[in-house]
Scaffold this active site. Structure first.
Site, PDB file in Angstrom:
ATOM      1  N   GLY A   1       0.833  -1.283   0.098  1.00  0.00           N
ATOM      2  CA  GLY A   1      -0.134   0.032  -0.130  1.00  0.00           C
ATOM      3  C   GLY A   1       0.857   1.231  -0.106  1.00  0.00           C
ATOM      4  O   GLY A   1       2.086   1.268  -0.168  1.00  0.00           O
ATOM      5  N   SER A   2       0.348   2.551   0.268  1.00  0.00           N
ATOM      6  CA  SER A   2      -0.686   2.964  -0.231  1.00  0.00           C
ATOM      7  C   SER A   2      -0.491   4.635  -0.563  1.00  0.00           C
ATOM      8  O   SER A   2      -0.956   4.878  -1.556  1.00  0.00           O
ATOM      9  CB  SER A   2      -2.064   2.656   0.699  1.00  0.00           C
ATOM     10  N   LYS A   3      -0.345   5.396   0.518  1.00  0.00           N
ATOM     11  CA  LYS A   3      -0.373   6.679   0.441  1.00  0.00           C
ATOM     12  C   LYS A   3       0.823   7.510   1.242  1.00  0.00           C
ATOM     13  O   LYS A   3       0.684   6.667   2.546  1.00  0.00           O
ATOM     14  CB  LYS A   3      -1.914   7.452   0.910  1.00  0.00           C
TER      15      LYS A   3
END
Length: 202
Positions: free
Chosen positions: A169-171
């Site tokens: 993931g992700s951000k």
């Protein structure tokens, strides 16, 4: 190179492949072999020629800029990492780690704004002699389940230094003092950790 943080996963999948072969269950072995191939691709950790100019701040992650905002004297830059991006995160600007805080309990899709407040995440605050305190927030996503942060409070860190990885993931979001920086990137632009300059110190 393969990110060392994923060695346990690689060993587990390899063991399951050999177990399937031992039991002559070739279908199961094939499934775990595909998972191992995907994991090796996901955990790649290429050598980087890190850029270090004193008045520049580098991206903490590979991916796409999905939001740039200015609120309450802070500039926030959010970077979304797809499953094809390198997921190793790096220190944007030299300084000293003053705080590492984990929070959140959910695993919503990372590009949703609500994920910034509710998803499992790890915030690292770094005191820079150039801009004061800024923070890097590693945020999990719907697939990501583990955030690895290799830094510790009191550590002196350098621009481009590895700080960890988000497994599957992700951000990553970086929060900077608005009056101290000039943003050099735009929404929709793709960036690379330790390579792309995302801001300039005023």
């Amino acid at each position: 190179m393969i990110a060392k943080e994923g060695l346990k996963i690689i060993l587990l999948l390899s063991s399951l492949i050999f177990l399937g072969l031992f039991l002559r269950n070739y279908f199961i072995s094939a499934i775990f072999a595909l998972l191992l191939f995907f994991t090796l691709f996901f955990l790649r950790d290429p050598k980087r020629d890190i850029k270090t100019e004193e008045d520049k701040i580098v991206s903490p992650a590979d991916g796409k800029i999905i939001e740039i905002s200015n609120e309450n004297g802070k500039t926030e830059i959010s970077i979304f990492m797809s499953i094809t991006d390198v997921h190793v995160n790096r220190v944007p600007l030299s300084g000293q780690v003053t705080s590492i805080r984990r929070s959140g309990s959910k695993f919503m899709r990372a590009f949703l704004k609500e994920a910034d407040f509710h998803n499992v995440q790890c915030e690292t605050i770094i005191l820079s002699p150039f801009i004061g305190e800024y923070s890097v927030i590693q945020i999990s996503g719907i697939i990501a389940r583990r955030i690895v942060n290799n830094l510790r409070v009191g550590m002196e860190v350098k621009t481009g230094q590895r700080m960890g990885i988000i497994l599957y993931g992700s951000k990553v979001k970086i929060i900077l003092p608005q009056d101290k920086v000039e943003v050099l990137v735009k929404e929709g632009e793709r960036v690379k950790a330790g390579i792309t300059y995302i801001a300039r110190i005023k």
